[in-house]
Design a protein around this motif. Structure first.
Motif, mmCIF file in Angstrom:
data_model
loop_
_atom_site.group_PDB
_atom_site.id
_atom_site.type_symbol
_atom_site.label_atom_id
_atom_site.label_comp_id
_atom_site.label_asym_id
_atom_site.label_seq_id
_atom_site.Cartn_x
_atom_site.Cartn_y
_atom_site.Cartn_z
ATOM 1 N N LEU A 196 0.829 -1.203 0.000
ATOM 2 C CA LEU A 196 0.000 0.000 0.000
ATOM 3 C C LEU A 196 0.864 1.255 0.000
ATOM 4 C CD1 LEU A 196 -2.803 1.258 0.130
ATOM 5 C CD2 LEU A 196 -2.717 1.047 2.621
ATOM 6 N N ALA A 197 1.963 1.212 0.767
ATOM 7 C CA ALA A 197 2.874 2.355 0.793
ATOM 8 C C ALA A 197 3.516 2.585 -0.572
ATOM 9 C CB ALA A 197 3.947 2.143 1.857
ATOM 10 N N VAL A 198 3.919 1.506 -1.243
ATOM 11 C CA VAL A 198 4.520 1.626 -2.575
ATOM 12 C C VAL A 198 3.530 2.256 -3.550
ATOM 13 C CG1 VAL A 198 5.388 0.347 -4.576
ATOM 14 C CG2 VAL A 198 6.165 -0.260 -2.279
ATOM 15 N N LEU A 199 2.279 1.783 -3.537
ATOM 16 C CA LEU A 199 1.276 2.331 -4.448
ATOM 17 C C LEU A 199 1.007 3.800 -4.160
ATOM 18 C CD1 LEU A 199 -1.277 -0.641 -4.593
ATOM 19 C CD2 LEU A 199 0.466 -0.008 -6.275
ATOM 20 N N ALA A 200 0.976 4.159 -2.878
ATOM 21 C CA ALA A 200 0.783 5.562 -2.513
ATOM 22 C C ALA A 200 1.918 6.415 -3.064
ATOM 23 C CB ALA A 200 0.681 5.703 -0.994
ATOM 24 N N VAL A 201 3.144 5.908 -2.943
ATOM 25 C CA VAL A 201 4.306 6.648 -3.455
ATOM 26 C C VAL A 201 4.216 6.810 -4.969
ATOM 27 C CG1 VAL A 201 6.800 6.539 -3.807
ATOM 28 C CG2 VAL A 201 5.841 6.002 -1.572
ATOM 29 N N VAL A 202 3.888 5.729 -5.682
ATOM 30 C CA VAL A 202 3.829 5.778 -7.140
ATOM 31 C C VAL A 202 2.833 6.827 -7.607
ATOM 32 C CG1 VAL A 202 3.101 4.496 -9.192
ATOM 33 C CG2 VAL A 202 4.599 3.411 -7.519
ATOM 34 N N PHE A 203 1.617 6.791 -7.056
ATOM 35 C CA PHE A 203 0.597 7.721 -7.524
ATOM 36 C C PHE A 203 0.839 9.138 -7.007
ATOM 37 C CE2 PHE A 203 -1.661 3.628 -7.969
ATOM 38 C CZ PHE A 203 -1.949 3.722 -9.324
ATOM 39 N N GLY A 204 1.374 9.253 -5.809
ATOM 40 C CA GLY A 204 1.687 10.581 -5.302
ATOM 41 C C GLY A 204 2.741 11.277 -6.139
ATOM 42 N N ILE A 205 3.831 10.563 -6.465
ATOM 43 C CA ILE A 205 4.890 11.157 -7.281
ATOM 44 C C ILE A 205 4.391 11.423 -8.699
ATOM 45 C CG2 ILE A 205 7.160 10.761 -8.314
ATOM 46 C CD1 ILE A 205 7.895 9.117 -5.900
ATOM 47 N N ALA A 206 3.587 10.507 -9.224
ATOM 48 C CA ALA A 206 3.113 10.655 -10.596
ATOM 49 C C ALA A 206 2.319 11.948 -10.776
ATOM 50 C CB ALA A 206 2.265 9.456 -10.985
ATOM 51 N N VAL A 207 1.510 12.322 -9.787
ATOM 52 C CA VAL A 207 0.751 13.569 -9.880
ATOM 53 C C VAL A 207 1.701 14.754 -9.978
ATOM 54 C CG1 VAL A 207 -0.825 15.112 -8.672
ATOM 55 C CG2 VAL A 207 -1.260 12.657 -8.686
ATOM 56 N N ALA A 208 2.691 14.812 -9.077
ATOM 57 C CA ALA A 208 3.627 15.940 -9.058
ATOM 58 C C ALA A 208 4.460 15.988 -10.335
ATOM 59 C CB ALA A 208 4.530 15.835 -7.841
ATOM 60 N N LEU A 209 4.976 14.849 -10.764
ATOM 61 C CA LEU A 209 5.819 14.829 -11.956
ATOM 62 C C LEU A 209 5.005 15.118 -13.209
ATOM 63 C CD1 LEU A 209 8.284 11.896 -11.245
ATOM 64 C CD2 LEU A 209 8.432 14.300 -10.648
ATOM 65 N N GLY A 210 3.775 14.636 -13.234
ATOM 66 C CA GLY A 210 2.909 14.940 -14.367
ATOM 67 C C GLY A 210 2.648 16.429 -14.489
ATOM 68 N N GLN A 211 2.368 17.067 -13.360
ATOM 69 C CA GLN A 211 2.140 18.509 -13.373
ATOM 70 C C GLN A 211 3.404 19.261 -13.784
ATOM 71 O OE1 GLN A 211 0.644 19.318 -9.430
ATOM 72 N NE2 GLN A 211 -1.471 19.015 -10.049
ATOM 73 N N ALA A 212 4.549 18.843 -13.250
ATOM 74 C CA ALA A 212 5.802 19.502 -13.599
ATOM 75 C C ALA A 212 6.112 19.341 -15.089
ATOM 76 C CB ALA A 212 6.939 18.941 -12.762
ATOM 77 N N GLY A 213 5.841 18.139 -15.632
ATOM 78 C CA GLY A 213 6.070 17.920 -17.052
ATOM 79 C C GLY A 213 5.202 18.814 -17.919
ATOM 80 N N LEU A 214 3.939 18.967 -17.527
ATOM 81 C CA LEU A 214 3.049 19.854 -18.264
ATOM 82 C C LEU A 214 3.542 21.295 -18.210
ATOM 83 C CD1 LEU A 214 -0.458 18.465 -17.237
ATOM 84 C CD2 LEU A 214 0.645 18.292 -19.474
ATOM 85 N N GLN A 215 4.065 21.701 -17.049
ATOM 86 C CA GLN A 215 4.540 23.072 -16.923
ATOM 87 C C GLN A 215 5.809 23.297 -17.759
ATOM 88 O OE1 GLN A 215 5.343 24.452 -12.944
ATOM 89 N NE2 GLN A 215 4.916 26.575 -13.510
ATOM 90 N N LEU A 216 6.691 22.302 -17.808
ATOM 91 C CA LEU A 216 7.872 22.413 -18.662
ATOM 92 C C LEU A 216 7.469 22.609 -20.120
ATOM 93 C CD1 LEU A 216 10.193 19.622 -17.186
ATOM 94 C CD2 LEU A 216 10.740 22.069 -17.313
ATOM 95 N N THR A 217 6.518 21.816 -20.582
ATOM 96 C CA THR A 217 6.076 21.933 -21.972
ATOM 97 C C THR A 217 5.406 23.275 -22.224
ATOM 98 O OG1 THR A 217 5.728 19.540 -22.023
ATOM 99 C CG2 THR A 217 4.723 20.821 -23.778
ATOM 100 N N ALA A 218 4.556 23.709 -21.262
ATOM 101 C CA ALA A 218 3.896 25.000 -21.405
ATOM 102 C C ALA A 218 4.920 26.130 -21.416
ATOM 103 C CB ALA A 218 2.904 25.207 -20.262
ATOM 104 N N GLY A 219 5.962 26.009 -20.577
ATOM 105 C CA GLY A 219 7.001 27.030 -20.545
ATOM 106 C C GLY A 219 7.778 27.092 -21.845
ATOM 107 N N LEU A 220 8.081 25.947 -22.415
ATOM 108 C CA LEU A 220 8.775 25.915 -23.712
ATOM 109 C C LEU A 220 7.904 26.528 -24.795
ATOM 110 C CD1 LEU A 220 10.342 22.339 -23.518
ATOM 111 C CD2 LEU A 220 11.585 24.513 -23.421
ATOM 112 N N GLY A 221 6.594 26.289 -24.695
ATOM 113 C CA GLY A 221 5.688 26.875 -25.678
ATOM 114 C C GLY A 221 5.617 28.381 -25.565
#
Length: 549
Positions: A196-221
């Protein structure tokens, strides 16, 4: 009794089950995104409508708990053995903790959230677009990014650090429950907790990294005019993955520490620049008034639900989402904090993980959020609010266009965001490696690389399938059961601490205590006066162990 076997590298049931479950969830979201979205929407609706009270109460419990431990006699207990000293200097230590806890997200939301609350005021407390709405927007932004989230992280970090460094347990969430569950933590119950802890980590990090990735792309645009199409998203994600894979093959002392130090050099310079060239007086006013509003209203905000007419849409999008996101992310941030905090006292740990980062977050929001609100109030940059409403990721870069040297500042912002992104992903591979391999302090490089690739795969599949919003909902759902585990962590930690012998603080007038980087006068490992040294030493040697009822 050990009922589930692992091999010498620690690879066993937790590793294989957590990897399989992660892959199945991603596959479900990729193959049947509509069904995935419908199911998560129904479950999220239940959580928000029926369990919002639980999240609010739980977050308050964690905040009160860690503050009590820091201020009580237990605050002098060292997170380690008697002679342990910290592995990192205070600046590097703080930098690594901050980038793990908030790094990319505070850049993403430090400006976007105040503007969002300005036009969609929490609980209808003010007329949208008014001066009162601006004040409420700052107040609730402080509420969501200070004290409470850091207390959630500190609860896990403190427990893992105490049981690992002081009591010799493995760096596993399940090990914290040994005082409550006994040897059952070595069997199926303990494995379930770790999965359960592993799954929490995976989805928790994925949200943050997904948002950061979108912001990087938006910034490049915004900066270079690159199209914000899926191909660019995937190229950015691929380059970032390659970077944190390189960092993941190095020791923390060389990879994550180096990246964190870079970010903590550049980010303050960015902050100072916008404070100097921005509406400085307004920013100082926002900081002062917002801090006063936050502190004077922290109790009402911490419990507000509008019980007879709950605004579940706003709660689900903001407070409940944030609290569950922080809880889902807590195993990752907490375990990483614990890993780098050997030799610190409980009081020092809480101060550095709750108070320090809260101050930094508040200042960041006051500078960037205050400047953006000033522009919006003056009618000079209505495009910022419109952009944030459509794409929060692009808001920061539209804001930058209102100031001198926009190209240079956009590039610097992209670099800071990228470094935070890489460091957070690298830290995540360390924690996932530990959790999935039986608490190994140095997980194999291939394990860290595999988890890094899986995290990148999660982000890529979800971006392609348009499932980032569904992933946010999945983060809420993952955080719900872990919130219950967090309460158990508090009970187990306090039960064990209550069995510790904590020598009384020595009066400065009769002490010749020496300060070191890992302690302070009055610490449980400090030496007392000549007449008391030998007595305290004997007590420390004889009572270093835990006394359980």
């Amino acid at each position: 009794m050990q009922t589930l076997k692992t091999n010498r590298s620690g690879i066993g049931v937790v590793f294989f089950v957590s990897v399989a479950l992660t892959a199945l969830v991603v596959l479900w979201g990729a193959v049947a995104p509509k069904n995935f979205g419908a199911v998560t929407n129904r479950l999220l609706g239940y959580v928000v409508s029926d369990l919002s009270w639980f999240f609010l109460l739980a977050a308050n419990v964690f905040l009160v708990f860690v503050i009590y431990l820091a201020l009580s006699r237990y605050g002098r207990i060292k997170l380690g053995k008697k002679n342990d000293r910290p592995d990192f200097g205070r600046l590097s230590w703080f930098a690594m903790m901050f980038q793990a806890g908030m790094g990319p997200s505070i850049i993403f939301w430090g400006l976007a959230e105040p503007l969002s609350h300005y036009v969609n005021v929490p609980f209808g407390l003010a007329e949208p677009g008014s001066d009162e709405a601006a004040g409420v927007a700052v107040q609730y932004s402080f509420f969501h990014w200070a004290l409470h989230p850091w207390a959630i992280y500190a609860t896990v970090g403190l427990a893992v650090a105490y049981f690992t460094h002081r009591k010799g347990e493995k760096a596993l969430v399940s090990a914290i429950f040994r005082p409550l569950l006994g040897d059952r933590v070595d069997g199926p119950v303990g494995k379930t907790i770790d999965i359960l802890a592993v799954l929490a980590v995976v989805f928790g990090i994925a949200v943050a990294l997904g948002q950061a990735g979108l912001q990087l792309t938006a910034g490049l645009g915004q900066t270079f005019g690159l199209p914000t199409v899926m191909l660019v998203h995937l190229v950015v994600l691929g380059l970032t993955t390659a970077a944190f894979m390189v960092s993941a093959t190095t020791r923390i002392e060389h990879g994550i520490k180096w990246l964190a130090n870079i970010s903590m050099l550049i980010a303050p310079l960015l902050l100072v620049f916008y404070f100097v060239v921005g509406p400085t007086v307004t920013q100082l006013n926002v900081l002062t008034e917002g801090l006063g509003d936050y502190l004077s209203n922290i109790v009402p905000m911490s419990f507000r639900l509008d019980a007879f007419d709950p605004n579940t849409d706003w709660l689900g999008s903001w407070t409940v989402f944030y609290w569950s996101w922080w809880i889902a992310w807590a195993p990752y941030v907490g375990m990483f904090m614990a890993r780098i905090s050997r030799g610190r006292s409980i009081r020092e740990f809480v101060g550095a993980t709750v108070l320090g980062p809260s101050v930094v977050s508040i200042i960041w929001i006051a500078v960037f959020g205050g400047a953006a609100l000033r522009l919006a109030r003056d009618g000079q940059a209505s495009a910022i609010a419109e952009t944030v409403a459509q794409s929060p990721a692009a808001g920061m870069f539209v804001f930058i266009q209102q100031y001198p040297l926009p190209i240079l500042l956009s590039i610097i912002t992209l670099v800071v965001l990228w470094v935070f992104f890489v460091a957070s992903a690298d830290s995540g591979t360390v924690v996932l490696g530990e959790l999935s391999t039986g608490g190994s302090p140095n997980p194999k490089v291939w394990v860290r690389v595999l988890w890094g690739l899986l995290l990148a795969g999660v982000a890529a599949v979800l971006l392609v399938s348009g499932g980032l919003g569904a992933l946010q909902k999945a983060s809420v759902l993952t955080g719900t059961p872990f919130a219950i585990l967090l309460i158990g962590i508090c009970v187990s930690l306090y039960k064990t601490l209550s069995g510790e012998h904590v020598p009384p603080a020595v009066e400065p007038s009769c002490s010749r205590a020496t300060e070191s980087e890992g302690g302070e006068p009055g610490d449980s490992d400090s030496e007392g006066s000549d007449s008391g040294n030998r007595r305290i030493e004997r007590e420390e040697h004889s009572d270093e162990r835990v006394h359980l009822p």
